[in-house]
Design a protein around this motif. Structure first.
Motif, PDB file in Angstrom:
ATOM      1  N   GLY A  22      35.389 -20.975   8.006  1.00  0.00           N
ATOM      2  CA  GLY A  22      33.983 -20.252   6.719  1.00  0.00           C
ATOM      3  C   GLY A  22      34.890 -20.452   5.940  1.00  0.00           C
ATOM      4  N   ALA A  23      36.130 -20.195   4.739  1.00  0.00           N
ATOM      5  CA  ALA A  23      36.442 -20.343   3.579  1.00  0.00           C
ATOM      6  C   ALA A  23      37.324 -22.028   2.973  1.00  0.00           C
ATOM      7  N   THR A  24      36.893 -22.829   4.241  1.00  0.00           N
ATOM      8  CA  THR A  24      36.560 -24.365   3.920  1.00  0.00           C
ATOM      9  C   THR A  24      35.474 -24.827   3.988  1.00  0.00           C
ATOM     10  N   GLU A  25      35.895 -26.455   3.921  1.00  0.00           N
ATOM     11  CA  GLU A  25      34.295 -27.020   3.874  1.00  0.00           C
ATOM     12  C   GLU A  25      33.988 -27.150   4.688  1.00  0.00           C
ATOM     13  N   PHE A  26      34.553 -27.897   6.117  1.00  0.00           N
ATOM     14  CA  PHE A  26      34.498 -28.488   6.775  1.00  0.00           C
ATOM     15  C   PHE A  26      35.589 -27.703   8.253  1.00  0.00           C
ATOM     16  N   SER A  27      36.051 -26.861   8.166  1.00  0.00           N
ATOM     17  CA  SER A  27      37.410 -27.265   8.691  1.00  0.00           C
ATOM     18  C   SER A  27      37.173 -25.734   9.625  1.00  0.00           C
ATOM     19  N   TYR A  28      37.602 -26.148  11.161  1.00  0.00           N
ATOM     20  CA  TYR A  28      37.769 -25.876  12.673  1.00  0.00           C
ATOM     21  C   TYR A  28      39.165 -25.569  12.675  1.00  0.00           C
ATOM     22  N   GLN A  29      39.464 -24.906  13.715  1.00  0.00           N
ATOM     23  CA  GLN A  29      40.166 -24.102  14.491  1.00  0.00           C
ATOM     24  C   GLN A  29      40.479 -23.919  16.102  1.00  0.00           C
ATOM     25  N   PHE A  30      41.432 -24.386  16.708  1.00  0.00           N
ATOM     26  CA  PHE A  30      41.358 -24.362  18.499  1.00  0.00           C
ATOM     27  C   PHE A  30      42.545 -23.853  18.528  1.00  0.00           C
ATOM     28  N   LEU A  31      41.727 -22.335  19.304  1.00  0.00           N
ATOM     29  CA  LEU A  31      42.633 -21.259  20.158  1.00  0.00           C
ATOM     30  C   LEU A  31      43.293 -21.989  21.145  1.00  0.00           C
ATOM     31  N   LEU A  32      44.950 -22.522  21.253  1.00  0.00           N
ATOM     32  CA  LEU A  32      45.343 -23.305  22.827  1.00  0.00           C
ATOM     33  C   LEU A  32      45.240 -21.969  23.326  1.00  0.00           C
ATOM     34  N   THR A  33      45.053 -20.162  23.143  1.00  0.00           N
ATOM     35  CA  THR A  33      44.516 -18.974  24.775  1.00  0.00           C
ATOM     36  C   THR A  33      44.337 -18.502  23.888  1.00  0.00           C
ATOM     37  N   MET A  34      43.645 -17.274  25.050  1.00  0.00           N
ATOM     38  CA  MET A  34      43.052 -16.621  24.281  1.00  0.00           C
ATOM     39  C   MET A  34      43.768 -15.381  24.171  1.00  0.00           C
ATOM     40  N   ALA A  35      44.950 -15.478  24.005  1.00  0.00           N
ATOM     41  CA  ALA A  35      44.994 -14.796  23.771  1.00  0.00           C
ATOM     42  C   ALA A  35      45.007 -13.701  22.075  1.00  0.00           C
ATOM     43  N   ALA A  36      45.402 -12.485  22.295  1.00  0.00           N
ATOM     44  CA  ALA A  36      44.661 -11.426  21.438  1.00  0.00           C
ATOM     45  C   ALA A  36      45.668 -12.341  19.669  1.00  0.00           C
ATOM     46  N   ASP A  37      46.788 -12.676  20.148  1.00  0.00           N
ATOM     47  CA  ASP A  37      48.040 -13.496  19.426  1.00  0.00           C
ATOM     48  C   ASP A  37      46.907 -14.743  18.450  1.00  0.00           C
ATOM     49  N   SER A  38      46.571 -15.749  19.264  1.00  0.00           N
ATOM     50  CA  SER A  38      45.823 -16.256  19.180  1.00  0.00           C
ATOM     51  C   SER A  38      44.734 -15.816  17.931  1.00  0.00           C
ATOM     52  N   GLN A  39      43.550 -14.498  18.175  1.00  0.00           N
ATOM     53  CA  GLN A  39      42.907 -14.501  17.579  1.00  0.00           C
ATOM     54  C   GLN A  39      42.902 -13.248  16.396  1.00  0.00           C
ATOM     55  N   VAL A  40      44.582 -12.208  17.062  1.00  0.00           N
ATOM     56  CA  VAL A  40      44.345 -11.991  14.620  1.00  0.00           C
ATOM     57  C   VAL A  40      44.995 -12.951  13.959  1.00  0.00           C
ATOM     58  N   LEU A  41      45.994 -14.061  14.562  1.00  0.00           N
ATOM     59  CA  LEU A  41      46.465 -15.238  13.343  1.00  0.00           C
ATOM     60  C   LEU A  41      45.259 -15.569  13.312  1.00  0.00           C
ATOM     61  N   SER A  42      44.558 -15.984  13.617  1.00  0.00           N
ATOM     62  CA  SER A  42      43.311 -16.374  12.676  1.00  0.00           C
ATOM     63  C   SER A  42      42.321 -16.086  11.825  1.00  0.00           C
ATOM     64  N   ASP A  43      42.228 -14.275  12.252  1.00  0.00           N
ATOM     65  CA  ASP A  43      41.897 -13.537  11.536  1.00  0.00           C
ATOM     66  C   ASP A  43      42.529 -13.242  10.479  1.00  0.00           C
ATOM     67  N   TYR A  44      44.097 -13.242  10.422  1.00  0.00           N
ATOM     68  CA  TYR A  44      44.614 -13.410   8.869  1.00  0.00           C
ATOM     69  C   TYR A  44      44.301 -14.974   7.883  1.00  0.00           C
ATOM     70  N   VAL A  45      44.051 -15.967   8.702  1.00  0.00           N
ATOM     71  CA  VAL A  45      43.959 -16.671   7.682  1.00  0.00           C
ATOM     72  C   VAL A  45      42.650 -17.080   7.397  1.00  0.00           C
ATOM     73  N   ARG A  46      41.486 -16.900   8.081  1.00  0.00           N
ATOM     74  CA  ARG A  46      40.604 -16.853   7.249  1.00  0.00           C
ATOM     75  C   ARG A  46      40.637 -15.575   6.349  1.00  0.00           C
ATOM     76  N   TYR A  47      41.131 -14.594   6.387  1.00  0.00           N
ATOM     77  CA  TYR A  47      41.315 -13.999   5.303  1.00  0.00           C
ATOM     78  C   TYR A  47      41.849 -14.445   3.985  1.00  0.00           C
ATOM     79  N   TYR A  48      43.051 -15.294   4.392  1.00  0.00           N
ATOM     80  CA  TYR A  48      43.504 -14.948   3.135  1.00  0.00           C
ATOM     81  C   TYR A  48      43.402 -16.722   2.436  1.00  0.00           C
ATOM     82  N   LEU A  49      42.041 -17.537   3.250  1.00  0.00           N
ATOM     83  CA  LEU A  49      41.725 -18.271   2.569  1.00  0.00           C
ATOM     84  C   LEU A  49      40.192 -18.016   1.726  1.00  0.00           C
TER      85      LEU A  49
END
Length: 207
Positions: A22-49
């Motif tokens: 969201g906060a980058t021009e054109f940038s995506y991340q791919f979660l290597l697992t469906m685990a809650a760890d992946s999702q919470v990590l992406s939420d934190y990074v999105r907030y920092y970005l």
């Protein structure tokens, strides 16, 4: 005395593992697992970005997004069990892709693979990967690779989703399971168990 209960839970392996920062021009991340760890990590990074973008007044680069993932992963390596792939395009460095495996190491590579099905694909990519592929060639390679992983790995789902990122933006494609090639004597996709039974027309056990 309570009566015994039985609950049936069906897990879908067709979950969409692509997330935009969201906060980058054109940038995506791919979660290597469906685990809650992946999702919470992406939420934190999105907030920092988002904070980073507000401070600079412009979108963050792909390298910044990948380094934030690395920082959070490494600083919490004893508590997180996840890896991520970060890819995208920005006006400074063009297209970039980074792998951040378990533990928080940051690896910039021309291509990267991950997840449970990737262990079956390293030799395949060593043979078929080449520099300078067209977009169509790259997409066909990804579809073939994921379909190979599906054939061997029970956790790799049954569909293929692709995300193509370049200076023109982001385009996504979806390939349902019944359009994918079959490998290693795989059975054709059926809508239900009854379809499989009717197709074989078994002889009755009792006449």
């Amino acid at each position: 005395m309570s009566e015994p209960c039985c609950y049936i839970f069906t897990a879908s392996f067709c979950y969409d593992l692509f997330c935009t920062f969201g906060a980058t021009e054109f940038s995506y991340q791919f979660l290597l697992t469906m685990a809650a760890d992946s999702q919470v990590l992406s939420d934190y990074v999105r907030y920092y970005l988002h904070q980073h973008t507000i401070q600079l007044g412009q979108p963050a680069t792909v390298k910044v997004a990948a380094n934030l993932v690395r920082m959070v992963s490494y600083n919490n390596k004893n508590m997180l069990q996840t890896g991520l792939i970060v890819g995208g395009w920005d006006k400074y460095e063009g297209g970039k892709i980074y792998g951040i495996p378990l533990g928080g190491t940051l690896l910039e590579q021309p291509f990267t693979i991950g997840g449970s099905g990737s262990s079956y694909l390293y030799g395949f990519f060593d043979q078929v990967w080449k520099e300078g592929m067209t977009q169509d060639e790259a997409e066909k390679l990804v579809v073939k690779a994921v379909s190979l992983a599906i054939a061997r790995d029970g956790a790799s789902g049954g569909v293929v989703r692709t995300v193509t990122i370049n200076k023109d933006g982001v385009s996504r494609k979806f390939y349902p399971g019944n359009t994918l090639p079959l490998w290693h004597e795989e059975l054709e996709a059926k809508d239900s168990l009854l379809d499989s039974l009717s197709a074989t027309s078994p002889e009755p056990m009792v006449s």
